[in-house]
Structures are given as structure tokens and as C-alpha cells.
Design a protein around this motif. Structure first.
Motif, short mmCIF file in Angstrom:
data_model
loop_
_atom_site.label_atom_id
_atom_site.label_comp_id
_atom_site.label_asym_id
_atom_site.label_seq_id
_atom_site.Cartn_x
_atom_site.Cartn_y
_atom_site.Cartn_z
N ASP A 146 -0.43 -4.34 6.91
CA ASP A 146 -1.22 -3.16 6.45
C ASP A 146 -0.32 -2.03 6.08
O ASP A 146 0.83 -1.63 6.92
CB ASP A 146 -2.42 -2.55 7.60
N ARG A 147 -0.47 -1.16 4.71
CA ARG A 147 -0.09 0.07 4.45
C ARG A 147 -0.67 0.75 4.46
O ARG A 147 -1.33 1.15 4.03
CB ARG A 147 1.07 0.10 3.92
N VAL A 148 -1.15 2.15 6.02
CA VAL A 148 -2.33 2.85 6.12
C VAL A 148 -1.69 4.79 5.55
O VAL A 148 -0.85 4.74 6.44
CB VAL A 148 -2.86 2.67 7.14
N GLY A 184 10.71 -2.27 0.22
CA GLY A 184 10.78 -3.38 1.24
C GLY A 184 10.40 -3.70 2.62
O GLY A 184 11.34 -4.40 2.90
N PHE A 185 9.81 -2.97 3.03
CA PHE A 185 9.80 -2.66 4.51
C PHE A 185 8.64 -3.84 4.99
O PHE A 185 7.67 -4.20 4.70
CB PHE A 185 9.22 -1.35 5.50
N PRO A 186 9.26 -4.49 5.70
CA PRO A 186 8.21 -6.00 5.74
C PRO A 186 7.54 -6.12 7.77
O PRO A 186 7.71 -6.95 8.62
CB PRO A 186 9.40 -7.36 6.14
N GLY A 187 6.74 -5.18 7.94
CA GLY A 187 6.05 -4.85 8.24
C GLY A 187 5.33 -3.82 8.49
O GLY A 187 4.32 -3.29 7.12
N THR A 188 4.17 -2.79 9.32
CA THR A 188 2.96 -2.11 9.06
C THR A 188 3.81 -1.17 9.60
O THR A 188 4.48 -0.34 10.22
CB THR A 188 1.93 -2.19 10.19
N LEU A 189 2.88 -0.66 7.99
CA LEU A 189 3.17 1.17 8.02
C LEU A 189 1.57 2.22 8.17
O LEU A 189 1.41 1.95 7.66
CB LEU A 189 3.67 1.27 6.36
N ILE A 190 2.28 2.89 8.51
CA ILE A 190 1.18 3.79 8.86
C ILE A 190 2.32 5.37 8.98
O ILE A 190 2.73 5.80 9.44
CB ILE A 190 0.62 4.24 10.33
N VAL A 191 1.22 6.09 7.82
CA VAL A 191 2.05 7.19 7.42
C VAL A 191 0.46 8.53 7.38
O VAL A 191 -0.47 8.31 6.65
CB VAL A 191 2.18 7.08 5.93
N LEU A 240 2.18 9.45 -0.14
CA LEU A 240 1.01 8.34 -0.26
C LEU A 240 0.65 6.75 -0.91
O LEU A 240 0.42 6.26 -0.30
CB LEU A 240 0.10 9.22 0.38
N GLU A 241 -0.16 7.81 -1.79
CA GLU A 241 -0.46 7.03 -3.24
C GLU A 241 0.90 6.12 -3.34
O GLU A 241 0.66 4.98 -3.94
CB GLU A 241 -0.46 7.77 -4.07
N ARG A 242 1.85 6.43 -3.14
CA ARG A 242 3.10 5.19 -4.05
C ARG A 242 3.78 4.60 -2.48
O ARG A 242 3.59 2.95 -2.85
CB ARG A 242 4.53 6.02 -3.86
N VAL A 243 3.08 4.47 -1.52
CA VAL A 243 3.78 3.59 -0.90
C VAL A 243 3.05 3.03 0.41
O VAL A 243 3.25 1.82 1.41
CB VAL A 243 5.33 4.14 0.54
N CYS A 244 1.50 3.81 0.29
CA CYS A 244 0.27 3.11 1.45
C CYS A 244 -1.02 2.86 -0.15
O CYS A 244 -0.81 2.96 -1.23
CB CYS A 244 -0.10 4.47 1.97
N ASP A 245 -1.53 1.41 0.52
CA ASP A 245 -2.06 0.81 0.29
C ASP A 245 -3.88 0.92 0.54
O ASP A 245 -4.83 1.15 -0.36
CB ASP A 245 -2.25 -0.74 0.44
N ASP A 246 -3.84 0.83 1.52
CA ASP A 246 -5.28 1.75 2.35
C ASP A 246 -5.41 3.23 2.63
O ASP A 246 -4.22 3.44 3.76
CB ASP A 246 -5.86 0.38 3.61
#
Length: 603
Positions: free
Chosen positions: A315-317, A455-462, A470-476
Motif C-alpha cells: 500500500d502507498r498511502v 521501486g520501493f517494494p514495501g508499504t509506504l506512508i507519506v 503526494l500524487e506522484r508517489v501515493c495511490d490511496d
């Protein structure tokens, strides 16, 4: 057509500090009503250029001419400190009726300070935080009679709502010329129609805002067959994202669409979501962070209330909310740094988290930059099978071969923050939390960081007020509101700004998951003629929904593959089926909203 009239003219200006030439024989001009964005590396001369334009610095050679009766206002990066009250600082001895009768002044005070009530204006500057004092200085500049506004990082310490307000304010006041230094690329696109890049003592000029600058620079490099192939790849990758994921950004600048399409024809999407999801699941397992009926408190005050939220692998939050609403507290609770007042947080056994906080962690000042990074690890493994050495990662984040041997104690605050990020990434976390990561970073460093995070293969919270990042790296996207609830935002940052401005984002439940189900997005405008702003918002929301639906469908495919690979594992099948039901619901809701938006655009 007559040439535009310059209000400030710069002719053959040189300016050096020590043996470093920041401006080398620079000639340029600022015309009446022109909007110019200034980009470039930190320490490259952007602030120096503004001070030269504003007559705060004398050039070593050359001449700066300001038009007759032209007044120039400069916003410094340093906030004012004084025993004066806000009202005294802004209006000196002017009677209340002299400024309160001016609608523009009241607009500024409301947009930046929250109002013009006596209790607001009576607060002393030396009791305010640095961010609050900076808002006061910006308010003083905007309420002045300056014909030219020179703004050095005006969006620092401003939340998303305030940045949006400032863009609207400047766009509505076209009488003034504006020259702005900022790393906020959304703000550059929203406000500017010309870009200056300060590089190697020169100022390269480009027509259009940031999006047009990205294209034009990539095109120049392509035509010149530039030796810096890696930088060109980064620009093309960012351009591909701009063209595919944010079409509204390209509506204002007028550039050659054919050239853009040729540049990105063979460029893949910035992220392969399904591939990253697979890597993240392998590294993290099925459980990452699960909050159930969570309540968090600070000093006896409720900050987050009755939160149920499942953050999964990959998840990329993006986490939004006003300053002080509790975003950092929420992260502390999710990571186990703050004990819940009620409820519980379950973290996966394989979770290895890393937090880039707003505060600089202590790093040995006697270490050199490269030594400090190598102390964490020697190699960083990427999702695509490649690896980076400590030196290579340093270079990608702006520490060149010479800078890598600089002592940490000699680094600036921004450089130390960049080093802190480098060390975090070198540790190879599988859950990465970034709290205001864009502070003190220049545009080039942000672009390199975005490329790494792709290319970060994990969960990301920003947590960030930088809409572009935000719009560039997150999906939700999720919001912490003033009622201590966490609310899902299917429409992304644009929905957050719109709903916050309309004061309509109030959840119908105290659970984040039920809030996401019950909170209905604001209905699409039904009037026959949409304003240009409404049309831009709707097109952006449609693109956001399409991207989100595509991502959820990829997750569906991956889940079906899991069942097909082990159909006799009844426990796995039951768990995956539950996830599929939830995904079906989310896709259905998003498709309904997408249909509303498209109908409004067509109508």
C-alpha cells in the motif's frame, strides 16, 4: 506586438561568495504582471538571485534597474521575531477601520491567519512558532502595495489548504509581478507562466510552468544528445507521469504534444504496481499494520478516536490533514511508538519500519557522509533485482563524489535531512514512513527521491503538504479530520481541498473503515455550464479514479492467482475471498463515482 515592459532589468550581473560564482554574467528581466518560477539545486544561487532583484544584495558587477515608482517586496526564508503583536506588525499605527474596511486585506488575514478577530491580532510574534511567524510575514507582504513580489519558499510551513488559497489569491491579483523560489511543483504549475533554472552560475529561461519546463529541458537534452543520460531518463520518467497521470497540469502551458508523445512513447509507467505488490507480499507477508478500535491520546486529549484500519503489503498511502490535527501522532501509534489509550494495533512479524521524522536524528558530526551511510549497510537491494552501493545511493540523492567526504558537522540543515533519508533507505526497510519529506529539498533531489520510491517494494506512508509529491508517489489518500477520525479520499488531494474548503468532510461513523463506506463523495456539479476550475477538478478526479480502479483490479488478479496456486488451502481461500469481497465493493463505489464525474463532464 510591443515587447513587455520590464519592471526589473538585470544586465550582466556577477555575484560570488568566496570562490563560488553563484551568478555569472546573468541578464534577464521581470515584466509587468509576469509570473516566474525559479528552480535549481540548493545552494545554487536561487535565493541570491531574489536578493539581487530586490536590491538586498549588491552585485559584484553589472547592473540591476527597477522601474520608476515600482515598489518591490521580498519574502525571506527567515521568519520575523519581535515583541510586537501581529496587528502592530501588520498595520503599525493605522486605525482599525482603515484596514478592516478593505476586503482584500480581510481575505489575506482569513486565508493565512484564520481571521482578523482582536484575539488573533493581539498575539505577540515572539510567542508564535516559526511557521506561524512566516504566515504573518507573508500576510504583511500580500497586504502591502508592492508591485513586484519576490517570494522565497512561500509554501514552507503552509498546509495544503493554505497553499491552495495562496495560489488562488495570486492568480486573482494579476496586477503584480511574481518571482517565486519553491520546491512545491504543484504551486509552480498553478501560479507561474515562465521558469528560470539557476545552474552553474547561469539562468536558463523556459516558457510555461513546471510541467512545460520538464518537457522543454528533456527536449533540449535530447536534441543536444546530452552526456547526462541518467538525468534525462529521470526527466522522461517524470514527464511520462505528468502526461499519463495528471493531464490537468498540461492544460495551461502550450508545448508540442507530438514532442511529448515521442519522448515518452517507450517509457513504461513509473511503477509496476502488480510487480511491487508481489515483492511487498513476499517481504511482508499478509499482515502489515492492523488497527482495531484504536484511540490515541496526547496529554490526556483525544487525537485519534475509534480507528479501524488495515494497511496492507505494497500500500502507498498519502496522509492529509491540517497542521496539528494529529497525523504524526497517528503514525507514532501505528508504529508502536505511542501506546494506545484504547483498542489495539497488530503489526506483522516481518515488519521492519523506518521513519523519516520532521526532526533531525542525531548523527555523529565527526563522520564523513559516506562513512555515515556505510555504517548502516554497504548495499541496497532494489525490487528489480539491481543493487546500489552506499556511494551510488549518496550520489542519487545529491551527494557527489566530493560531497561524500564532507564531515557531517559541516552540512546544512537541508543536507543533514537528505543524509538522514539516505541512511534510512540504506537500511532496507519494508515499511517506510515519511513525515514531511520534502522540507528543505530542491526539485532535483525530490525527483531523484521519487524515482527511488517508484521501486520501493514495501508499504509506504507519506505525510506531506506537497500535493505534487503526494500524487506522484501515493495511490490511496486518507485524511485526519478535526473530529479525530480518519477518512478515505477516493478523489485524492483534489477532493481533500474541495471538501475541506466546503467544510463538508464529516464522517458518519467513528470507524475509519465505516467512514470510508458511509462518506459519500460530494456529488458532481449538475449545472449545465461548468467553470474551468470545476472542469479541471472533475477531469483530475476521473483520472485518479481510473488509476485507482486499475490498481485494485491488479490486486484482484493477484488474489485470484493465489487461490489458483493453492486451491486446497481452505484457510487461505477464505482469507483471500474476504479480501476479494472488499475489493469488489471498493471498485463498485469508485466506478459509480467515475460514472457521475463523466456524466457531469459530458453534460
Amino acid at each position: 506586438m510591443a515587447a513587455p515592459v520590464n519592471v526589473i532589468s538585470v544586465e550582466s550581473v556577477d555575484k560570488s561568495f568566496g570562490d563560488k560564482a553563484l551568478l555569472d554574467h546573468v541578464s534577464l528581466g521581470v515584466a509587468v504582471g509576469q509570473r516566474i518560477g525559479v528552480v535549481g539545486r540548493n545552494g545554487g544561487g536561487k535565493s541570491t538571485l531574489l536578493k539581487v532583484l530586490g536590491a538586498q544584495l549588491e552585485p559584484d558587477a553589472g547592473r540591476v534597474t527597477t522601474g520608476r515608482d515600482v515598489s518591490v517586496g521580498l519574502l525571506h526564508q527567515a521568519a520575523p521575531a519581535s515583541e510586537l503583536s501581529i496587528g502592530e506588525y501588520l498595520f503599525a499605527d493605522a486605525a482599525d477601520h482603515e484596514w478592516s474596511s478593505d476586503a482584500a486585506t480581510r481575505n489575506v488575514l482569513t486565508g493565512l491567519l484564520g481571521g482578523w478577530e482582536p484575539e488573533v491580532l493581539a498575539r505577540q510574534l515572539d510567542t508564535l512558532s516559526g511557521g506561524q511567524r512566516r504566515r504573518v510575514e507573508l500576510a504583511a507582504l500580500l497586504t502591502s502595495s508592492a508591485d513586484v513580489l519576490l517570494l522565497d519558499e512561500p509554501t514552507n510551513h503552509l498546509d495544503v489548504e493554505a497553499v491552495n488559497w495562496l495560489a488562488d489569491y495570486l492568480n486573482a491579483d494579476r496586477r503584480r509581478a511574481v518571482v517565486v523560489v519553491t520546491h512545491d511543483r504543484w504551486f509552480l504549475d498553478a501560479v507561474t507562466d515562465r521558469t528560470w533554472e539557476v545552474v552553474n552560475g547561469k539562468v536558463e529561461e523556459y516558457d510555461g510552468g513546471y510541467s512545460a519546463f520538464v518537457l522543454a529541458k528533456a527536449e533540449r537534452q535530447r536534441q543536444a544528445d546530452a552526456a547526462a543520460a541518467r538525468q534525462a531518463n529521470l526527466l522522461r520518467k517524470e514527464l511520462a507521469w505528468l502526461r499519463r497521470g495528471a493531464p490537468a497540469r498540461t492544460s495551461k502551458p502550450k508545448f508540442r504534444i507530438e514532442a511529448a508523445n515521442a519522448l515518452i512513447d517507450k517509457e513504461p509507467p513509473p511503477r509496476d504496481s502488480s510487480r511491487l505488490q508481489s515483492f511487498a507480499t513476499a517481504r511482508l507477508g499478509k499482515t502489515v499494520i492492523e488497527a482495531t478500535d484504536l484511540r490515541l491520546e496526547r496529554d490526556g486529549n483525544v487525537v485519534i478516536d475509534d480507528l479501524t484500519w488495515n494497511i496492507g503489503p505494497g500500500d502507498r498511502v498519502g496522509l492529509l490533514g491540517a497542521n496539528g490535527v494529529g497525523k504524526s501522532t497517528l503514525v507514532a501509534g501505528l508504529l508502536g511508538q505511542l501506546e494506545p489509550a484504547a483498542g489495539r494495533v497488530k503489526r506483522g512479524k516481518t515488519v521492519a519500519s523506518a521513519l523519516l521524522s520532521q526532526h533531525l536524528s542525531e548523527i555523529d558530526p565527526d563522520d564523513r557522509v559516506l562513512e555515515s551511510v556505510q555504517a548502516v549497510a554497504g548495499q541496497l537491494e532494489l525490487a528489480d533485482g539491481r543493487s546500489l552501493s552506499a556511494s551510488q545511493l549518496c550520489e542519487r540523492l545529491g551527494f557527489g563524489p566530493d560531497a561524500q567526504w564532507t564531515y557531517v558537522g559541516r552540512l546544512s540543515g537541508g543536507e543533514r535531512r537528505r543524509l538522514q533519508l539516505t541512511r534510512l533507505l540504506m537500511g532496507g526497510p519494508n515499511v517506510l514512513v515519511l513525515d514531511e519529506p520534502t522540507n528543505d529539498f530542491d526539485v532535483e533531489t525530490l525527483t531523484a527521491m521519487e524515482d527511488l520510491l517508484d521501486g520501493f517494494p514495501g508499504t509506504l506512508i507519506v505525510i506531506s503538504h506537497d500535493r505534487y509529491f503526494l500524487e506522484r508517489v501515493c495511490d490511496d489518500f486518507w485524511m485526519v479530520d478535526r473530529r479525530h477520525h480518519v477518512v478515505n479520499l477516493p478523489g485524492g488531494v483534489e477532493q481533500y481541498v474541495t471538501d475541506t474548503n466546503n467544510a463538508s468532510l464529516i464522517p458518519h461513523s467513528t470507524s475509519a473503515q465505516s467512514s470510508a463506506r458511509q462518506h459519500e463523495p460530494a456529488p458532481a456539479p449538475s449545472q449545465q455550464a461548468l467553470t474551468s476550475a470545476q472542469e479541471r477538478q472533475l477531469r483530475k478526479e476521473a483520472a485518479r479514479l481510473e488509476s485507482q480502479i486499475e490498481r485494485w483490479e491488479s490486486q484482484q488478479t493477484a488474489l485470484h492467482d493465489q487461490i489458483a496456486a493453492d486451491p486446497t488451502n481452505h484457510e487461505l481461500v477464505a482469507e483471500v475471498n474476504a479480501s476479494l469481497v472488499d475489493l469488489d465493493r471498493q471498485i463498485s463505489e469508485a466506478e459509480d463515482r467515475w460514472a457521475q464525474v463523466v456524466e457531469a463532464l459530458d453534460g
